[in-house]
Design a protein around this motif. Structure first.
Motif, mmCIF file in Angstrom:
data_model
loop_
_atom_site.group_PDB
_atom_site.id
_atom_site.type_symbol
_atom_site.label_atom_id
_atom_site.label_comp_id
_atom_site.label_asym_id
_atom_site.label_seq_id
_atom_site.Cartn_x
_atom_site.Cartn_y
_atom_site.Cartn_z
ATOM 1 N N PRO A 42 -10.667 10.545 -6.161
ATOM 2 C CA PRO A 42 -10.197 10.794 -4.929
ATOM 3 C C PRO A 42 -8.931 11.380 -4.348
ATOM 4 N N MET A 51 -11.147 -2.364 6.502
ATOM 5 C CA MET A 51 -11.838 -1.953 5.267
ATOM 6 C C MET A 51 -11.021 -1.030 4.117
ATOM 7 N N ILE A 52 -10.788 -1.521 3.086
ATOM 8 C CA ILE A 52 -9.827 -0.767 2.209
ATOM 9 C C ILE A 52 -10.441 0.621 1.702
ATOM 10 N N GLU A 53 -9.710 1.695 1.942
ATOM 11 C CA GLU A 53 -10.379 3.023 1.736
ATOM 12 C C GLU A 53 -10.307 2.871 0.012
ATOM 13 N N ASN A 54 -11.344 3.874 -0.381
ATOM 14 C CA ASN A 54 -11.633 4.107 -1.974
ATOM 15 C C ASN A 54 -11.707 3.016 -2.650
ATOM 16 N N THR A 96 0.847 -1.243 -0.038
ATOM 17 C CA THR A 96 0.007 -0.125 0.063
ATOM 18 C C THR A 96 0.838 1.159 0.011
ATOM 19 N N GLN A 104 -1.202 7.680 -0.778
ATOM 20 C CA GLN A 104 -2.396 7.492 -1.439
ATOM 21 C C GLN A 104 -3.081 6.529 -0.702
ATOM 22 N N GLY A 105 -2.649 5.765 -0.021
ATOM 23 C CA GLY A 105 -3.360 4.236 0.361
ATOM 24 C C GLY A 105 -3.362 3.397 -0.777
ATOM 25 N N ASP A 106 -4.444 2.813 -0.872
ATOM 26 C CA ASP A 106 -4.835 1.711 -1.913
ATOM 27 C C ASP A 106 -5.064 2.236 -3.041
#
Lengths: 233, 38
Positions: free
Chosen positions: A110, B1-4, A39, A43-45
């Motif tokens: 996003p 929980m996966i974001e976006n 990850t 930005q995250g995933d």
């Protein structure tokens, strides 16, 4: 004198293997992109969209560069094989560019907060997309094979100029879009090793899909050319 | 929980869905081309 090619490219033995290889590598690439790759710290995933966005961008460049080379080939030799290659690559290129814009737009929401913005990279990509849609439409305007192929080839040669403009637009102008991550002048890719490896596998997988589609579409076009010339004879 | 997660799924569905639809379109064109003409 227009002659058709007797043996379609690539030969029938190569095409099924290309398809199987494309499917297998796509499955591996999707697993790596969605599960294996780490990850992103910032930005995250959602950054995982890069694994479809960047390969599609690379293939848009490749597809339209192939159109350029094939167009030169037609203008130089007048062999229908080159025209079939050009139309096949343009069609696949338009498909990939369209998906590359939509995937980019989904990623933009996003991260940038908007689906679309009048950013130089986005605008030049949209222009490139429209140019090649126009190229495909132009081909349907004439029924004369030679004239149609020559007109399309001229457009195919001119339109290639948009590829470096798209790629370098983020360097030439103030842009919200990030700078080139992989194809950077004077530097190695600015990516974590695992992310870079995943991106590399994804690029290979999408390139195989491109060549599988190109071979199939070209084969259909060569058949069409042959029937057209037989009907005329 | 996966974001976006919705955005990630949407992007992959658009891309692989588009590829699948184009593949179907090529197969249909190929079948049409191979059908004998009257």
């Amino acid at each position: 004198m227009i002659e058709t090619t007797a043996a379609p490219f690539p030969t029938i033995r190569v095409r099924p293997w290309l398809g199987r290889l494309a499917v297998a590598s796509s499955l591996i690439a999707t697993f790596m992109a969605l599960v294996w790759a780490p990850t992103d710290a910032v930005q995250g995933d959602v950054y995982r969209i890069i694994y479809v966005h960047v390969p599609l961008a690379w293939l848009a460049y490749l597809a339209f560069f192939v159109v350029f080379l094939a167009s030169l080939g037609w203008l130089w030799t007048k062999r229908p094989w080159f025209d079939a290659l050009a139309v096949a690559s343009a069609e696949v290129g338009v498909l990939f560019t369209g998906m590359f814009i939509v995937a980019g737009s989904i990623w933009a929401k996003p991260t940038w907060g908007v689906w679309w913005t009048w950013d130089p990279r986005l605008v030049t990509t949209a222009i490139m997309f429209m140019m090649y849609v126009g190229y495909l439409l132009l081909r349907s305007l004439s029924t004369d094979f030679s004239r149609r192929a020559t007109r399309a080839a001229v457009i195919g040669v001119i339109a290639v100029i948009d590829i470096p403009i798209v790629h370098l637009s983020v360097l030439w102008m103030n842009s919200l879009h990030q700078l080139p991550t992989v194809l950077r002048a004077g530097g190695s890719p600015s990516l974590d090793a695992a992310m870079g490896m995943t991106l590399g596998i994804c690029v290979v997988a999408f390139t195989l899909v491109y060549f599988a589609f190109l071979a199939e579409r070209m084969s259909i076009e060569l058949d069409r050319q042959r029937r057209m010339l037989e009907a005329r004879a | 929980m996966i974001e976006n997660l919705g955005f990630i799924v949407a992007a992959y569905v658009v891309v692989w869905g588009g590829i699948a639809l184009y593949l179907i379109s090529l197969r249909r064109r190929r079948d049409r081309a191979q059908r004998p003409r009257n």
